[in-house]
Enzyme design. Sequence first.
Site, PDB file in Angstrom:
ATOM      1  N   LYS A 116       0.808  -1.218   0.000  1.00 23.71           N
ATOM      2  CA  LYS A 116       0.000   0.000   0.000  1.00 23.71           C
ATOM      3  C   LYS A 116       0.844   1.272   0.000  1.00 23.71           C
ATOM      4  CE  LYS A 116      -4.240  -1.960   1.869  1.00 23.71           C
ATOM      5  NZ  LYS A 116      -3.892  -3.348   1.572  1.00 23.71           N
ATOM      6  N   HIS A 208     -17.605   4.021  -0.149  1.00 24.62           N
ATOM      7  CA  HIS A 208     -16.524   3.203  -0.704  1.00 24.62           C
ATOM      8  C   HIS A 208     -16.914   2.885  -2.140  1.00 24.62           C
ATOM      9  CE1 HIS A 208     -13.506  -0.301  -0.098  1.00 24.62           C
ATOM     10  NE2 HIS A 208     -13.688  -0.077  -1.381  1.00 24.62           N
ATOM     11  N   ARG A 292      -6.759  -8.421  -8.996  1.00 21.05           N
ATOM     12  CA  ARG A 292      -7.414  -9.716  -9.215  1.00 21.05           C
ATOM     13  C   ARG A 292      -8.871  -9.458  -9.576  1.00 21.05           C
ATOM     14  NH1 ARG A 292     -10.438  -9.455  -4.672  1.00 21.05           N
ATOM     15  NH2 ARG A 292      -9.462  -8.621  -2.798  1.00 21.05           N
ATOM     16  N   VAL A 295     -14.895 -10.394  -5.764  1.00 28.33           N
ATOM     17  CA  VAL A 295     -16.107 -11.156  -5.428  1.00 28.33           C
ATOM     18  C   VAL A 295     -17.318 -10.542  -6.122  1.00 28.33           C
ATOM     19  CG1 VAL A 295     -17.657 -11.851  -3.546  1.00 28.33           C
ATOM     20  CG2 VAL A 295     -15.174 -11.888  -3.194  1.00 28.33           C
TER      21      VAL A 295
END
Length: 445
Positions: A116, A208, A292, A295
Amino acid sequence: MFQKILIANRGEIAVRIIRACRELGIRTVAVYSEADREALHTQLADEAVCIGPASSLDSYLNMERILSATIVVNADAIHPGFGFLSENSKFVDMCQKCNITFIGPSAEVINRMGNKSEARSTMEKAGVPVVPGTKEPVYGADEALEAAGKIGFPVMIKASSGGGGKGMRISESPEDFMENFNTAQMESVRSFGDDTMYIERYVRNPKHIEFQIIADKFGNVVQLGERDCSIQRHHQKVIEESPCAILTQELRRKMGDEAVRAAKAARYENAGTIEFLLDDRQNFYFIEMNTRIQVEHPVTEMVSGVDLIKEQIYIAAGLPLSVKQEDICLNGHAIECRINAENPRKNFMPCPGKLIEVHLPGGNGVRIDTAVYSGYEIPPYYDSMIAKVIVHDKTRTGAIAKMRSTLGELILEGVTTNTDFQYEILNNEDFQKGEFTTDFIEKHF
């Protein structure tokens, strides 16, 4: 194009990848632990290889066994799904040395964006707005406290290698800082084997918002719109939707442009996600990049019409993106509910066990991503998510109504799930208005 792909994962994402490969005419290989011998992904794949006992460390996280299985079955590529080895740069390097294609970004990019502190530095240099914080990683509590004082409380303490809410703590003042820092750092060491931390200003009760991007080997980057992932519990997402109800077209365009800029700055290839915090004054800040598939990727697929798993495979095979930015037109509204085998009334305690009866709803605009079936035994060794319910409608109001109807029809008898809890969220007035931030669950439940 690949002839055979090994899926280094389990559960619904393994099933999702198998189905995409089948449509592309690619043979598939499932790997499984002894606990997953009867799992659906082992039955749907063309071949299945047992790679060890129930423990993830001895099976789904065992790089040598997965690579050995890939070589034995003569597979061209490995799709890691999400979780497990999907963001492990060492595994990507090992794949390359074995002449096996990893369906995802390079090890270099995973290292740069997975750390990060380095990700923040990369974005700052590219001009992408970031939350004010430490420019260099911190290791000791004293130097971290000094940095926090300069940034200004409250602050968020984060593990550089963190994810899924692990290694994160909020500190309101210098008095609680040391304890929170030490706890977060110990959690980071346990979970990621890394004591590297960084500090950033805590943006209180933001939205978010994440943007889905795809990028090929030819420098083409396309963003597929945003997802609102503000309904969270302990930094774990519960409900996701696309598009965000409160974004104006101008703000959506601006954030999308910054997401593309971020991906280009990272020299990114394959599918990824640029995550932002949006404050109550419509200021947005980059927080991290997920290297990646996510979900919650189905909500983007539903509104954009782009199959993200197929795009991942095309990109890894060296093909250009199948779409251009001008082709992307978001259509309607999609919502995803994560169905977990857990008891919300007992602090969301996992509830593994045997599913006596399973009924999965259907109909126009309803999609269920799952790997469970009647008689399936949910093992206690892995994540408690057992299904994703996704709906699509012309409007957000229509999508909420469709999701309530769908959850009302869903039957997962034999174990306790969070289905009723999801229903309560959908019935909440603030949720229905779109007036919610990341503190929604804490505030209402």
